[in-house]
Design an enzyme around this catalytic site. Structure first.
Site, PDB file in Angstrom:
ATOM      1  N   HIS A 159       0.598  -0.755  -0.121  1.00  0.00           N
ATOM      2  CA  HIS A 159      -0.260  -0.092  -0.516  1.00  0.00           C
ATOM      3  C   HIS A 159       0.700   1.314   0.340  1.00  0.00           C
ATOM      4  O   HIS A 159       2.063   1.306  -0.214  1.00  0.00           O
ATOM      5  CB  HIS A 159      -0.927   0.052   1.332  1.00  0.00           C
ATOM      6  CG  HIS A 159      -0.216  -0.415   2.152  1.00  0.00           C
ATOM      7  ND1 HIS A 159       0.633   0.676   2.724  1.00  0.00           N
ATOM      8  CD2 HIS A 159       0.202  -1.292   3.358  1.00  0.00           C
ATOM      9  CE1 HIS A 159       0.638   0.614   4.197  1.00  0.00           C
ATOM     10  NE2 HIS A 159       0.336  -1.177   4.684  1.00  0.00           N
ATOM     11  N   HIS A 162       4.269   1.516   2.286  1.00  0.00           N
ATOM     12  CA  HIS A 162       5.200   0.695   1.399  1.00  0.00           C
ATOM     13  C   HIS A 162       6.007   1.495   0.604  1.00  0.00           C
ATOM     14  O   HIS A 162       7.172   1.519   0.620  1.00  0.00           O
ATOM     15  CB  HIS A 162       5.067  -1.155   1.198  1.00  0.00           C
ATOM     16  CG  HIS A 162       3.799  -1.805   2.599  1.00  0.00           C
ATOM     17  ND1 HIS A 162       3.495  -1.648   1.535  1.00  0.00           N
ATOM     18  CD2 HIS A 162       4.602  -2.209   3.373  1.00  0.00           C
ATOM     19  CE1 HIS A 162       2.616  -2.328   2.508  1.00  0.00           C
ATOM     20  NE2 HIS A 162       3.671  -3.255   3.949  1.00  0.00           N
ATOM     21  N   CYS A 208       0.744  -9.494  21.760  1.00  0.00           N
ATOM     22  CA  CYS A 208      -0.632  -9.274  20.871  1.00  0.00           C
ATOM     23  C   CYS A 208      -0.275  -9.818  19.495  1.00  0.00           C
ATOM     24  O   CYS A 208       1.315  -9.737  18.821  1.00  0.00           O
ATOM     25  CB  CYS A 208      -0.992  -7.796  20.741  1.00  0.00           C
ATOM     26  SG  CYS A 208      -1.306  -7.389  18.926  1.00  0.00           S
ATOM     27  N   CYS A 256       0.571  -7.953  16.584  1.00  0.00           N
ATOM     28  CA  CYS A 256       1.945  -6.729  16.417  1.00  0.00           C
ATOM     29  C   CYS A 256       3.011  -8.247  16.751  1.00  0.00           C
ATOM     30  O   CYS A 256       4.091  -7.864  16.135  1.00  0.00           O
ATOM     31  CB  CYS A 256       1.897  -6.818  17.446  1.00  0.00           C
ATOM     32  SG  CYS A 256       0.946  -4.638  17.142  1.00  0.00           S
ATOM     33  N   CYS A 264      -4.663  -3.374  22.401  1.00  0.00           N
ATOM     34  CA  CYS A 264      -3.175  -2.995  21.025  1.00  0.00           C
ATOM     35  C   CYS A 264      -3.944  -2.113  20.695  1.00  0.00           C
ATOM     36  O   CYS A 264      -5.029  -2.089  19.549  1.00  0.00           O
ATOM     37  CB  CYS A 264      -3.166  -4.736  20.506  1.00  0.00           C
ATOM     38  SG  CYS A 264      -1.776  -3.757  19.393  1.00  0.00           S
ATOM     39  N   HIS A 283      -3.934  -2.860  16.770  1.00  0.00           N
ATOM     40  CA  HIS A 283      -5.200  -3.652  16.311  1.00  0.00           C
ATOM     41  C   HIS A 283      -6.545  -3.672  16.849  1.00  0.00           C
ATOM     42  O   HIS A 283      -7.160  -4.833  16.839  1.00  0.00           O
ATOM     43  CB  HIS A 283      -4.600  -5.136  16.108  1.00  0.00           C
ATOM     44  CG  HIS A 283      -3.555  -5.189  15.466  1.00  0.00           C
ATOM     45  ND1 HIS A 283      -2.291  -5.153  15.692  1.00  0.00           N
ATOM     46  CD2 HIS A 283      -2.688  -5.746  14.620  1.00  0.00           C
ATOM     47  CE1 HIS A 283      -1.283  -5.580  15.167  1.00  0.00           C
ATOM     48  NE2 HIS A 283      -1.338  -5.559  13.874  1.00  0.00           N
ATOM     49  N   LYS A 309      -6.963   8.066   8.691  1.00  0.00           N
ATOM     50  CA  LYS A 309      -5.809   6.680   9.174  1.00  0.00           C
ATOM     51  C   LYS A 309      -6.625   5.983   7.787  1.00  0.00           C
ATOM     52  O   LYS A 309      -7.480   5.801   7.705  1.00  0.00           O
ATOM     53  CB  LYS A 309      -5.868   5.671  10.296  1.00  0.00           C
ATOM     54  CG  LYS A 309      -4.841   5.365  10.798  1.00  0.00           C
ATOM     55  CD  LYS A 309      -5.081   4.902  11.913  1.00  0.00           C
ATOM     56  CE  LYS A 309      -3.487   3.757  12.089  1.00  0.00           C
ATOM     57  NZ  LYS A 309      -3.044   3.606  13.527  1.00  0.00           N
ATOM     58  N   LYS A 335      -8.073  -0.812   6.184  1.00  0.00           N
ATOM     59  CA  LYS A 335      -8.984  -1.321   5.098  1.00  0.00           C
ATOM     60  C   LYS A 335     -10.995  -1.827   5.721  1.00  0.00           C
ATOM     61  O   LYS A 335     -11.622  -1.433   4.509  1.00  0.00           O
ATOM     62  CB  LYS A 335      -8.598  -3.037   5.605  1.00  0.00           C
ATOM     63  CG  LYS A 335      -7.396  -3.552   4.319  1.00  0.00           C
ATOM     64  CD  LYS A 335      -7.558  -5.111   4.661  1.00  0.00           C
ATOM     65  CE  LYS A 335      -6.329  -4.930   4.343  1.00  0.00           C
ATOM     66  NZ  LYS A 335      -5.397  -6.404   4.494  1.00  0.00           N
TER      67      LYS A 335
HETATM   68 ZN   LIG Z   1      -1.115  -5.596  18.012  1.00  0.00          ZN
END
Ligand SMILES: [Zn+2]
Length: 478
Positions: free
Chosen positions: A19, A22, A127, A130, A144, A147, A296, A299
């Protein structure tokens, strides 16, 4: 004098397709690599993919394929994206490459033999997203922050790296910029982390995760994904895992990354290098995040921007330009297709494209022969280089566009089309107006090469002919 310049992007985790995040890191690395090559520096540019870990195994299971097959598919998507964006990486490392795996095992064996790795026990909140244990302060309302999931309580026997042992040495090196962290606010964050929280020994292996590199002296464990991934920066240069023997291009001059992975890169990674008796990278540069229309990218919001979306809409060179000029490199920025459209039309279609079209048309019409010289504007080169050196890509581009603006204004003011070609010394007068303008365009094009390699070469070729001719529009309006 030519210097060594080794630049890396992180290895991208294959849990996701490429995306704009990167893309940002990779295009920036490419711009720097191209610039250093143009200076005659011995340059090596490494990117690649990070392919081990529980999350990858889980994804593959969902798709009912082998983890390796899953990793192959996603990894090739990264390769395709970089090829589409005209990225000139010298190697593409994959953490599932056999040579990488062997080197990681050899390196860990060395760290174990020198007692930097011991059998310990780890208890903590883990997590899965992560693939990291989380401290309480990493969590927001127990979740987290990346996430939005609750980490699991875990306790396990694990091979543990003596990270705390390197606290003092690393803090000293970071403070003295022997390991330089840029921008400065990022360095300050890391120094304060060292001083307030400090390093603790860290789990370097996992039991029950089979999709990973086996610990050489205990095959029931696999190597912690970060420890595996970091060593790509060495194995990507052909390093065999031997401690104390740095590959020729090491240390890296610049390691680019986004802020979410700075902490591990400024703690675990350099500690591993010290344990392996290898020099630390010279500079870690941390760039910001892009928000999409003030939100932000995620998805669930459906606002993920893929590199191919940009290339399809604007073309390769314009996509590279729009990304690199969107914001100051070390800061967060906000992007949108509306803003990109506006900038494309203003700076490329109306700016550079229009000036080149006007100038070449007039030169061709008046049959002028101009002898131009690439790289003749030393002041411009100096300003540009200073900005490139300090990662101010947006400012480097601004200095070029300032030059184009001045050339455009000179053309509009002096109105060479109103002069009579057939009057006495008419052609000489027209030439006197157009030559410096053409020279400016050529100088700007030369400095644009790292950002827009194809368009820049097109302009350079056009202006290097004895008889300059008007060509196709460089940037069709959107
Ligand atoms: Zn996480």
């Amino acid at each position: 004098m030519s210097k060594k310049f080794y630049i890396t992007t992180p290895v991208y985790y294959v849990n996701d397709v490429p995306h704009i995040g990167h893309t940002y890191t990779t295009v920036a690395a490419d711009v720097l690599a191209r610039w250093h090559r143009s200076l005659g520096d011995e340059t090596f540019f490494l990117t690649g993919t990070d392919e081990h870990g529980a999350k990858i195994a889980e994804k593959a299971r969902e798709m009912k394929i082998e983890p390796q097959q899953y990793a192959n598919e996603i990894s090739s998507k990264f390769k395709e994206a970089w090829s589409e964006l005209n990225i000139t990486n010298d190697n593409f490392i994959r953490t599932t490459d056999e040579e990488h795996i062997k080197a990681v095992q050899k390196a860990l064996q060395y760290m174990y033999d020198r007692s930097d790795i011991y059998l310990g026990k780890y208890e903590g909140l883990y997590c899965r997203g992560c693939e990291q244990y989380k401290s309480q302060r990493d969590l927001i309302n127990g979740l987290c922050s990346d996430h939005q999931t609750a980490p699991e309580k875990m306790s396990e026997e694990c091979w543990t790296f003596k990270l705390a042992k390197y606290q003092d040495e690393l803090l000293k090196k970071i403070k003295k910029d022997e390991l330089q962290i840029l921008p400065l606010n990022r360095k300050n964050e890391i120094v304060s982390f060292y001083e307030k929280e400090g390093l603790e020994d860290i789990s370097f292996s996992r039991k029950n995760i089979s999709w990973g590199i086996p610990i050489p002296w205990d095959k029931s464990h696999t190597v912690y994904v970060w420890a595996d991934a970091f060593l790509n920066y060495l194995t990507g240069l052909g390093w065999s895992g031997k401690a104390g023997q740095a590959p020729k291009m090491w240390p890296a001059a610049v390691q680019l990354m986004s802020k979410d992975i700075l902490r591990v890169h400024a703690t675990i990674w350099p500690a591993m290098l010290l344990s392996l008796n290898l020099p630390l990278p010279e500079t870690i540069f941390v760039h910001g995040y892009f928000q999409i229309n003030g939100q932000k990218m995620s998805k669930s919001l459906g606002n993920v921007v893929a590199p191919e979306d940009l290339v399809k809409k604007y073309g390769v060179d314009a996509a590279r330009f729009l990304i690199m000029s969107a914001t100051a490199f070390g800061r967060d920025g906000d992007i949108s297709f509306a803003k990109f459209d506006e900038k494309y039309n203003a700076d490329l279609a109306n700016g550079l494209g229009n000036l080149v079209a006007r100038a070449t048309k007039l030169i061709e019409k008046n049959g002028l022969e101009l002898k131009l010289k690439v790289g003749s504007d030393k002041k411009l080169i100096e300003k540009y280089s200073k900005n490139m050196q300090s990662f101010r890509f947006d400012e480097a581009l601004k200095s070029l566009w300032q030059k184009l603006k001045e050339a455009d204004e000179a053309l509009s003011e002096k109105k060479p089309w109103k002069l009579d070609l057939l009057a006495s010394s008419g052609q000489a007068k027209i030439k006197k107006i157009l030559k410096p303008i053409a020279q400016d365009i050529l100088n700007v094009a030369d400095l644009l090469k790292p950002f827009m390699p194809t368009v820049a070469e097109k302009i350079i070729t056009q202006f290097s002919h004895k008889q300059i001719k008007k060509g196709e529009p460089l940037f069709p309006r959107i």
